[in-house]
Structures are given as C-alpha cells and as structure tokens.
Motif scaffolding. Structure first.
Motif, PDB file in Angstrom:
ATOM      1  N   LEU A   1       2.542  -8.566  -5.272  1.00 28.86           N
ATOM      2  CA  LEU A   1       3.289  -8.436  -6.278  1.00 28.86           C
ATOM      3  C   LEU A   1       2.372  -7.780  -7.878  1.00 28.86           C
ATOM      4  CD1 LEU A   1       6.161  -9.898  -6.589  1.00 28.86           C
ATOM      5  CD2 LEU A   1       5.512  -8.269  -5.625  1.00 28.86           C
ATOM      6  N   ALA A   2       1.288  -8.810  -8.212  1.00 28.65           N
ATOM      7  CA  ALA A   2       1.102  -7.896  -9.751  1.00 28.65           C
ATOM      8  C   ALA A   2      -0.102  -7.193  -9.405  1.00 28.65           C
ATOM      9  CB  ALA A   2      -0.859  -8.869  -9.692  1.00 28.65           C
ATOM     10  N   ASP A   3      -0.566  -6.329  -8.034  1.00 23.13           N
ATOM     11  CA  ASP A   3      -1.590  -4.847  -7.441  1.00 23.13           C
ATOM     12  C   ASP A   3       0.059  -4.007  -8.336  1.00 23.13           C
ATOM     13  OD1 ASP A   3      -3.193  -6.336  -6.789  1.00 23.13           O
ATOM     14  OD2 ASP A   3      -2.709  -6.581  -5.089  1.00 23.13           O
ATOM     15  N   LEU A   4       1.205  -4.443  -7.603  1.00 20.94           N
ATOM     16  CA  LEU A   4       2.575  -3.633  -8.176  1.00 20.94           C
ATOM     17  C   LEU A   4       2.705  -3.455  -9.412  1.00 20.94           C
ATOM     18  CD1 LEU A   4       4.016  -1.194  -6.761  1.00 20.94           C
ATOM     19  CD2 LEU A   4       5.805  -2.818  -5.934  1.00 20.94           C
ATOM     20  N   ALA A   5       2.345  -4.421 -10.071  1.00 26.25           N
ATOM     21  CA  ALA A   5       2.782  -3.817 -12.045  1.00 26.25           C
ATOM     22  C   ALA A   5       2.212  -3.209 -12.376  1.00 26.25           C
ATOM     23  CB  ALA A   5       2.752  -5.597 -11.913  1.00 26.25           C
ATOM     24  N   THR A   6       0.547  -2.981 -11.408  1.00 26.57           N
ATOM     25  CA  THR A   6      -0.776  -2.603 -12.490  1.00 26.57           C
ATOM     26  C   THR A   6      -0.442  -0.975 -11.821  1.00 26.57           C
ATOM     27  OG1 THR A   6      -1.916  -4.489 -11.968  1.00 26.57           O
ATOM     28  CG2 THR A   6      -3.083  -2.362 -13.013  1.00 26.57           C
TER      29      THR A   6
ATOM     30  N   GLN B   1      11.497   2.248  -7.650  1.00 26.89           N
ATOM     31  CA  GLN B   1      11.039   2.614  -6.439  1.00 26.89           C
ATOM     32  C   GLN B   1      10.311   1.049  -6.374  1.00 26.89           C
ATOM     33  OE1 GLN B   1       8.488   5.329  -5.623  1.00 26.89           O
ATOM     34  NE2 GLN B   1       9.264   6.906  -6.374  1.00 26.89           N
ATOM     35  N   ALA B   2      10.062   0.467  -7.696  1.00 28.18           N
ATOM     36  CA  ALA B   2       8.916  -0.684  -7.530  1.00 28.18           C
ATOM     37  C   ALA B   2       9.920  -1.759  -7.291  1.00 28.18           C
ATOM     38  CB  ALA B   2       8.169  -0.915  -8.795  1.00 28.18           C
TER      39      ALA B   2
ATOM     40  N   GLN C   1       0.696  -1.106   0.254  1.00 26.95           N
ATOM     41  CA  GLN C   1       0.282   0.222  -0.076  1.00 26.95           C
ATOM     42  C   GLN C   1       1.273   1.422  -0.057  1.00 26.95           C
ATOM     43  OE1 GLN C   1      -2.456  -0.948   3.319  1.00 26.95           O
ATOM     44  NE2 GLN C   1      -3.546  -2.216   2.496  1.00 26.95           N
ATOM     45  N   VAL C   2       1.684   1.397   1.174  1.00 29.35           N
ATOM     46  CA  VAL C   2       2.524   2.587   0.881  1.00 29.35           C
ATOM     47  C   VAL C   2       3.641   2.605  -0.455  1.00 29.35           C
ATOM     48  CG1 VAL C   2       5.107   3.373   2.077  1.00 29.35           C
ATOM     49  CG2 VAL C   2       2.948   2.494   2.961  1.00 29.35           C
ATOM     50  N   ALA C   3       4.085   1.099  -0.832  1.00 29.89           N
ATOM     51  CA  ALA C   3       4.786   1.528  -2.741  1.00 29.89           C
ATOM     52  C   ALA C   3       3.770   2.195  -3.564  1.00 29.89           C
ATOM     53  CB  ALA C   3       5.461   0.519  -2.873  1.00 29.89           C
ATOM     54  N   SER C   4       2.691   1.708  -3.350  1.00 27.20           N
ATOM     55  CA  SER C   4       1.894   1.746  -4.312  1.00 27.20           C
ATOM     56  C   SER C   4       1.480   3.021  -4.178  1.00 27.20           C
ATOM     57  CB  SER C   4       0.722   1.080  -4.561  1.00 27.20           C
ATOM     58  OG  SER C   4       0.537  -0.804  -4.373  1.00 27.20           O
ATOM     59  N   ALA C   5       1.157   3.837  -2.976  1.00 25.16           N
ATOM     60  CA  ALA C   5       0.612   5.030  -3.101  1.00 25.16           C
ATOM     61  C   ALA C   5       1.992   6.048  -3.622  1.00 25.16           C
ATOM     62  CB  ALA C   5       0.016   5.454  -1.544  1.00 25.16           C
ATOM     63  N   LYS C   6       3.236   5.699  -3.151  1.00 24.87           N
ATOM     64  CA  LYS C   6       4.496   6.814  -3.604  1.00 24.87           C
ATOM     65  C   LYS C   6       4.163   6.658  -4.991  1.00 24.87           C
ATOM     66  CE  LYS C   6       7.869   9.021  -2.049  1.00 24.87           C
ATOM     67  NZ  LYS C   6       8.697   9.426  -3.368  1.00 24.87           N
TER      68      LYS C   6
END
Length: 261
Positions: free
Chosen positions: A227-232, A132-133, A61-66
C-alpha cells in the motif's frame, strides 16, 4: 485441503494396544504424532502464506502499472489538446481595425474553453486514478483478510485436534490397567507418561501458534509495504498529470498573448 494432514497421522485410538504394553513408550509415540500433526499444519500454513503474498505482489504490480500507464496517456492527451487549441487560435481570422475586437474575443474564448477542458480533464484523470488505487487497496485488504482467516481457522482446527488427542491419550495413560508391576510403579509411570503427553501437546500448540503469528505478520507487513508503494505510484501519477496540465496551460497563454499582441 484443510484436513488432508489427518489422513497421514496416527490416531490415538490406534495406540491403545501400545499403551497397554508400555505407557512411557506410548507417550513418546503420542509426542511424535502431535509433532507430525503440527508439522503438516505448518506446511499448509506456509503454502497459504506464500499464495497470499504472491497474490498481494501481483495485485500491486498490476494496479501500479495501470495507474502509471493511465497517467502517461492522460499527460499526452493534455499536451495534444493544448496543441490543437493553439492551432485553432493561430488560424483565427487576421486582425484588422474593423474586426480586431471580434477576432480578439473569439481567440480569447477559444483559449479559455481549451484551458477549462484541459483543467477538467486533468482533474477527472486524477480522480479516476485515485478510484483505481482505492479499488486495488480494497481488493488487497480483502484478499489478505481472507488468507489470515483461512490460516486462523486451519490453526484452530489443528489445535483442537491436538488438544483432543492429548486429552484422550492422557486419560488412557492414567487409567488403571492390569499389569505385573506394583500399583505404585504403575501409578508413577502413568503420571510420568501423562505429563510427557501434556508437555508435548503444549509444545506442539506453542509451535503452531508461533507459525500462525509469523504468517499473519508476514501478510500484514507485505500489505503495508504494498500500500505504501501504491501510494507512491499514485503521487507520481498526479505529479505527471498536473505537470502536463500546467505545461499545456502555459503554452496556450503564451500563444494567446502573442496572438493578441
């Protein structure tokens, strides 16, 4: 934390007196003891599992928001830079027959410089987001690996304890003891009790193994999903940045064409 459960379980040595009185009863008590050990272990494994899953979700969540925030900031900056360049182009000296070639060259140079800066800015922003990802992916994978290792080590300790206690119990149950019963009765009861101990220890080990497998599967599944969500999120960020870049470049081209017409 790993060995706290041992403090509340009955040691096999404490059952020695009971073994003397009635082996089958002692075997049943040993069975309960094994189950208590496994239940305590399962509780600890569940806690490790829950903490690991919560951390994975928090990290993603933190990574995605950033990443989403950085993409939006970059897109805004690209569009703002294009408007600054457009203003410079529009404010360039008026064309006349004597200076038209000089002014045309100047505004063209301004436009090309702005387009290069915007394109490079978009590329750098996308590269930074990918870094970042990757950092988030590495952190999530490392945390998950540590959690899995912790679960495996804890389960190995408990399994070893159960196995050792079972061996001690089985040995004590099959030892020759003074008794009023006939040797045949004593031997039959001893074998029955020993079998019960073996079976119960195997059942306890199987239950623990199932829980370990389920916990590790849960962690791995959540990691894959995260990781799939982050890739999106990364893909959407790239689209947002490149869309702003293309819009900014198009605006400059349009204004330059008008300025040179």
């Amino acid at each position: 934390m790993v060995s706290e459960y041992l403090k509340s379980t009955r040691s096999v040595e404490e059952l020695d007196a009971l073994f003397e009185q009635h082996r089958l009863a002692a075997a049943r008590i040993a069975e309960v003891s094994f189950n208590q050990e496994v239940l305590a272990a399962i509780s600890n494994i569940s806690e490790i599992n829950q903490i690991a899953n919560a951390r994975i979700l928090a990290d993603i969540q933190v990574a995605s928001a950033k990443i989403a925030s950085d993409a939006e900031i970059c897109a805004t900056e690209l569009l703002a830079n294009s408007e600054i360049a457009i203003l410079q182009i529009q404010q360039a000296g008026p064309f006349d027959e004597k200076e038209s070639e000089i002014t045309s060259s100047m505004v063209t140079s301004l436009a090309e410089k702005a387009k290069d800066q915007i394109s490079e800015g978009a590329k750098e922003a996308v590269d930074a987001i990918k870094q970042q990802a990757q950092s988030a992916i590495n952190a999530i994978a490392d945390n998950a690996k540590r959690s899995v290792t912790s679960i495996q080590q804890f389960a190995a300790e408990v399994s070893s304890t159960v196995k050792e206690n079972a061996q001690i119990a089985e040995r004590k149950l099959t030892e020759a003891k003074s008794s009023e019963r006939t040797p045949e009765d004593a031997a039959a009861e001893a074998e029955s009790a020993a079998k019960r101990v073996r079976d119960s220890s195997l059942a306890a080990a199987s239950k623990l193994k199932e829980k370990v497998s389920a916990a590790i599967s849960s962690i791995n599944s959540l990691v894959d999903s995260a990781l799939a969500d982050l890739a999106t999120v990364v893909t959407r960020a790239e689209v947002r940045i490149y869309s702003a870049r293309d819009k900014a470049l198009e605006r400059i081209r349009e204004i330059l064409a008008l300025r040179l017409s």
